[in-house]
Write a protein that holds these residues in place. Structure first.
Motif, short mmCIF file in Angstrom:
data_model
loop_
_atom_site.label_atom_id
_atom_site.label_comp_id
_atom_site.label_asym_id
_atom_site.label_seq_id
_atom_site.Cartn_x
_atom_site.Cartn_y
_atom_site.Cartn_z
N SER A 11 -87.31 75.17 47.98
CA SER A 11 -87.39 75.67 49.35
C SER A 11 -86.45 76.86 49.58
O SER A 11 -86.68 77.67 50.47
CB SER A 11 -87.08 74.55 50.34
N GLY A 12 -85.39 77.00 48.77
CA GLY A 12 -84.43 78.09 48.94
C GLY A 12 -84.68 79.29 48.05
O GLY A 12 -83.93 80.26 48.10
N GLY A 13 -85.69 79.24 47.20
CA GLY A 13 -85.95 80.33 46.27
C GLY A 13 -86.36 79.77 44.92
O GLY A 13 -87.12 78.82 44.84
N TRP A 14 -85.79 80.33 43.86
CA TRP A 14 -86.08 79.88 42.50
C TRP A 14 -84.79 79.40 41.84
O TRP A 14 -83.75 80.05 41.97
CB TRP A 14 -86.67 81.00 41.66
N ASN A 15 -84.86 78.28 41.14
CA ASN A 15 -83.75 77.81 40.31
C ASN A 15 -84.06 78.19 38.87
O ASN A 15 -85.12 77.85 38.36
CB ASN A 15 -83.57 76.30 40.42
N ILE A 16 -83.14 78.92 38.26
CA ILE A 16 -83.32 79.42 36.90
C ILE A 16 -82.33 78.70 35.99
O ILE A 16 -81.13 78.67 36.27
CB ILE A 16 -83.06 80.94 36.83
N ARG A 35 -78.23 87.51 33.60
CA ARG A 35 -78.86 87.92 34.85
C ARG A 35 -80.37 87.83 34.77
O ARG A 35 -80.96 87.84 33.69
CB ARG A 35 -78.43 89.32 35.24
N VAL A 36 -80.97 87.73 35.94
CA VAL A 36 -82.42 87.70 36.11
C VAL A 36 -82.86 89.10 36.51
O VAL A 36 -82.30 89.68 37.45
CB VAL A 36 -82.82 86.68 37.20
N LEU A 37 -83.84 89.64 35.79
CA LEU A 37 -84.35 90.97 36.07
C LEU A 37 -85.82 90.90 36.49
O LEU A 37 -86.60 90.14 35.90
CB LEU A 37 -84.26 91.86 34.83
N GLY A 38 -86.18 91.69 37.49
CA GLY A 38 -87.57 91.80 37.90
C GLY A 38 -88.32 92.73 36.98
O GLY A 38 -87.74 93.37 36.10
N PRO A 39 -89.64 92.86 37.17
CA PRO A 39 -90.46 93.72 36.32
C PRO A 39 -90.01 95.18 36.32
O PRO A 39 -90.22 95.90 35.36
CB PRO A 39 -91.86 93.59 36.91
N ASP A 40 -89.37 95.61 37.41
CA ASP A 40 -88.90 96.99 37.51
C ASP A 40 -87.49 97.17 36.96
O ASP A 40 -86.92 98.26 37.03
CB ASP A 40 -88.95 97.45 38.96
N GLY A 41 -86.91 96.10 36.39
CA GLY A 41 -85.56 96.16 35.84
C GLY A 41 -84.47 95.91 36.86
O GLY A 41 -83.29 95.88 36.50
N LYS A 42 -84.83 95.69 38.11
CA LYS A 42 -83.85 95.43 39.16
C LYS A 42 -83.24 94.03 38.98
O LYS A 42 -83.95 93.07 38.70
CB LYS A 42 -84.52 95.53 40.53
N GLU A 43 -81.92 93.95 39.15
CA GLU A 43 -81.23 92.66 39.06
C GLU A 43 -81.56 91.82 40.28
O GLU A 43 -81.34 92.24 41.42
CB GLU A 43 -79.73 92.88 38.96
N LEU A 44 -82.06 90.60 40.05
CA LEU A 44 -82.41 89.68 41.12
C LEU A 44 -81.36 88.59 41.30
O LEU A 44 -81.33 87.94 42.35
CB LEU A 44 -83.78 89.05 40.84
N GLY A 45 -80.56 88.35 40.28
CA GLY A 45 -79.51 87.35 40.34
C GLY A 45 -78.61 87.45 39.14
O GLY A 45 -79.04 87.87 38.06
N LEU A 46 -77.35 87.08 39.32
CA LEU A 46 -76.35 87.14 38.25
C LEU A 46 -75.61 85.82 38.17
O LEU A 46 -75.13 85.30 39.19
CB LEU A 46 -75.35 88.27 38.53
N ARG A 61 -76.78 76.74 31.62
CA ARG A 61 -76.23 76.93 32.96
C ARG A 61 -77.37 77.34 33.88
O ARG A 61 -78.37 77.91 33.44
CB ARG A 61 -75.12 77.98 32.99
N SER A 62 -77.19 77.08 35.16
CA SER A 62 -78.23 77.34 36.16
C SER A 62 -77.76 78.35 37.19
O SER A 62 -76.56 78.51 37.42
CB SER A 62 -78.61 76.05 36.87
N LEU A 63 -78.74 78.98 37.81
CA LEU A 63 -78.51 79.85 38.96
C LEU A 63 -79.54 79.43 39.99
O LEU A 63 -80.75 79.45 39.72
CB LEU A 63 -78.69 81.32 38.57
N ASN A 64 -79.08 79.00 41.14
CA ASN A 64 -79.96 78.42 42.15
C ASN A 64 -80.25 79.40 43.29
O ASN A 64 -79.45 80.29 43.58
CB ASN A 64 -79.36 77.15 42.71
N ASP A 65 -81.38 79.16 43.92
CA ASP A 65 -81.80 79.89 45.12
C ASP A 65 -81.89 81.40 44.91
O ASP A 65 -81.48 82.19 45.76
CB ASP A 65 -80.87 79.57 46.30
N VAL A 66 -82.44 81.80 43.77
CA VAL A 66 -82.66 83.22 43.49
C VAL A 66 -83.86 83.67 44.32
O VAL A 66 -84.93 83.07 44.23
CB VAL A 66 -82.91 83.48 41.99
N ARG A 67 -83.67 84.69 45.13
CA ARG A 67 -84.74 85.21 45.99
C ARG A 67 -85.62 86.16 45.17
O ARG A 67 -85.15 87.19 44.70
CB ARG A 67 -84.16 85.96 47.18
#
Length: 96
Positions: A11-16, A35-46, A61-67
């Motif tokens: 409900s808060g986004g994506w858990n990676i 870090r999580v990168l989008g298709p355009d190379g933009k950082e979505l989460g660290l 390790r996890s990263l929670n609620d990545v938008r």
């Protein structure tokens, strides 16, 4: 090296969840983030890793609620080492 990665929608986004291995030797050389990168190379989460894991390999390790926009169908994970910097991004993780 990224051993595996997965994503699940919440409900808060994506858990990676990322499992990585690195020849950590202590504070002078260790994996210090990913870090999580989008298709355009933009950082979505660290996800910073705050200490060496020389006796815990591989480790997860996890990263929670990545938008992440609903339009995005794939993301990439990129690991970082405090000595060598960013590695090449991994193959894509599909989002459903």
């Amino acid at each position: 090296m990224i051993e595996s990665a997965s994503a699940r929608k919440t409900s808060g986004g994506w858990n990676i969840d990322v499992t990585l291995s690195h020849p950590d030797t202590g504070w002078d050389h260790y994996a210090d983030g990913w870090r999580v990168l989008g298709p355009d190379g933009k950082e979505l989460g660290l996800r910073s890793l705050l200490h060496p894991h020389e006796t815990e390999q591989p480790f997860t390790r996890s990263l929670n609620d990545v938008r992440i926009s609903d339009a995005v169908r794939t993301v990439w994970i990129q690991a970082r080492c405090n000595r060598d910097g960013w590695a090449e991004p991994t193959p894509a993780i599909g989002l459903r």
